[in-house]
Design an enzyme around this catalytic site. Structure first.
Site, mmCIF file in Angstrom:
data_model
loop_
_atom_site.group_PDB
_atom_site.id
_atom_site.type_symbol
_atom_site.label_atom_id
_atom_site.label_comp_id
_atom_site.label_asym_id
_atom_site.label_seq_id
_atom_site.Cartn_x
_atom_site.Cartn_y
_atom_site.Cartn_z
ATOM 1 N N ASN A 289 0.817 -1.220 0.000
ATOM 2 C CA ASN A 289 0.000 0.000 0.000
ATOM 3 C C ASN A 289 0.852 1.273 0.000
ATOM 4 O O ASN A 289 0.360 2.353 0.311
ATOM 5 C CB ASN A 289 -0.930 0.009 1.206
ATOM 6 C CG ASN A 289 -2.004 -1.049 1.110
ATOM 7 O OD1 ASN A 289 -2.504 -1.340 0.021
ATOM 8 N ND2 ASN A 289 -2.368 -1.640 2.235
ATOM 9 N N SER B 13 -10.975 -1.018 -0.338
ATOM 10 C CA SER B 13 -9.663 -1.645 -0.337
ATOM 11 C C SER B 13 -9.593 -2.964 -1.088
ATOM 12 O O SER B 13 -8.506 -3.385 -1.497
ATOM 13 C CB SER B 13 -9.189 -1.873 1.107
ATOM 14 O OG SER B 13 -10.093 -2.725 1.793
ATOM 15 N N ASP C 73 -14.267 6.620 5.903
ATOM 16 C CA ASP C 73 -12.913 6.108 6.104
ATOM 17 C C ASP C 73 -12.108 6.393 4.826
ATOM 18 O O ASP C 73 -12.392 5.840 3.766
ATOM 19 C CB ASP C 73 -12.982 4.597 6.373
ATOM 20 C CG ASP C 73 -11.608 3.985 6.632
ATOM 21 O OD1 ASP C 73 -10.594 4.633 6.335
ATOM 22 O OD2 ASP C 73 -11.565 2.840 7.131
#
Length: 375
Positions: free
Chosen positions: A41, A171, A196
């Site tokens: 990431n 994600s 988020d």
């Protein structure tokens, strides 16, 4: 040598064996530095390029000595929270030790008995766990389906407070929430929107502020969560909102109250990340170019709604997707499989993650290798 009693932990072994039989048992392994990174990431190369290294680390403490309500509060942390609040155009910021803890601490504190949490069905596990601890009623709505969400809100308004929770960038699917629609719906139904921004932090916005600010929706959110372990290249997380929300969390968020605070070394890295990320406009542009190139390549079984640095490739079955990942390793490419039960059965996938530091030859190899594995 210590030997565990089979009678005492046999119930654990049975569950482990069940997962092994599903070919879904997780095993921790070291990353191979010899492989091309298409899995981490570290979107903008903060870690890969050593952008946060500092010679001043030696004068900073590696321990904070206690929770913030005791001895874990210090000036550098207050400076960081002020800097972050200003950067994200919000009244107050409260640091947490990780994104998981931030979501857990926020949701479990603000939602209580008689309240309702309505969440996108693909929401992160940390938010689901926060909902469980909150004791509020909870319902999911089909992924990004705003009409279904509004129906559930109107039904829930017969009860207490209503909280709508989503990620800005998802994600696992790599797509984006319809934030403008969500903000409009929560405004007209008097619900509270929580976003988020974990996988949008640093990447979206003129200075990396995130998708909410890029869309001009900062004032429409009840709370936002930003994590630093992804594009920001360090550790920790922050919850943003009003000063009232911050005071409430300090007093009622158990994961905040009963956790030793981040050390000075971590907070100093967070400050450096926030000072560095506005300078990375070239990296953000490069990343978007690579995303466009990947999408235009027309890889079979690519999830069509994915428009971000996360580009999932569906390969059904834990055994098959694991085999595909291993074949890529043989080609020098590091892409990790996402297995059932982390995703629904039949939606197992290779989670391709693009980075600003991936070179054109590396992309050539990736786009050449992937189609050979998809059948």
């Amino acid at each position: 040598m210590f030997t565990a009693s089979k009678e005492k932990d046999g119930f654990l072994s049975r569950r482990i064996e069940e997962r092994r039989n599903q070919h879904a048992l997780r095993v921790l392994s070291l990353s191979d530095p010899g492989l091309t990174d298409f899995c981490s990431n570290d979107y903008l190369g903060m870690v890969h390029n050593g952008l946060l290294l500092s010679s001043s680390e030696a004068i900073l403490r590696h321990g904070s000595t206690g929770a913030r309500s005791l001895t874990g509060q210090y000036k550098l942390m207050l400076q960081a929270e002020d800097l972050i609040a200003d950067f994200h155009e919000v009244e107050a910021a409260l640091l947490f030790n990780s994104g998981y803890v931030a979501n857990l601490g926020l949701i479990s504190a603000v939602a209580g008995r008689g309240d309702t949490v309505i969440y996108d069905q693909l929401i992160h596990a940390s938010i689901r766990d926060g909902i469980r601890l909150s004791r509020a009623e909870s319902f999911s709505f089909p992924h990004n389906q705003t009409a279904e969400l509004e129906k559930k809100i109107l039904h829930a308004k017969e009860m207490g407070q209503v909280f709508v929770v989503t990620e800005s960038v998802f994600s696992m699917d790599g797509d984006i929430a319809p934030l403008e629609e969500l903000a409009a719906i929560t405004a007209r139904t008097d619900a509270h929107l929580i976003v988020d921004e974990a996988h949008a932090t640093g990447i979206y916005g003129e200075k990396g502020e995130g998708l909410v600010q890029q869309l001009g929706l900062a004032s429409r959110c009840f709370a936002r969560v930003y994590t630093f372990g992804k594009a920001m290249g360090c550790h920790g997380a922050v919850v943003l909102g009003t000063a009232t929300l911050k005071t409430f969390l300090v007093n009622f968020s158990r994961p905040f109250t009963y956790t030793t605070s981040l050390p000075e070394t971590s907070v100093a890295a967070i400050i450096r990340a926030y000072r560095k990320v506005p300078e990375l406009s070239a990296e953000r542009g490069r990343l978007q170019d690579l995303i466009s190139r990947f999408i235009k390549a027309g890889i079979p079984k690519r999830m069509e709604k994915a428009v971000t640095a996360i580009q999932p490739i569906l390969i059904e079955g834990n055994t098959r997707v694991r085999a595909a990942s291993e074949q890529l390793k043989q080609a020098g490419i590091d892409i990790r499989p996402v297995l059932y039960p982390s995703v629904p059965k039949g939606q197992e996938r290779l989670r391709v993650v693009l980075h600003s530091y991936n070179t054109d030859p590396e992309m050539d190899q990736l786009l050449h290798s992937l189609p050979k594995l998809i059948y």
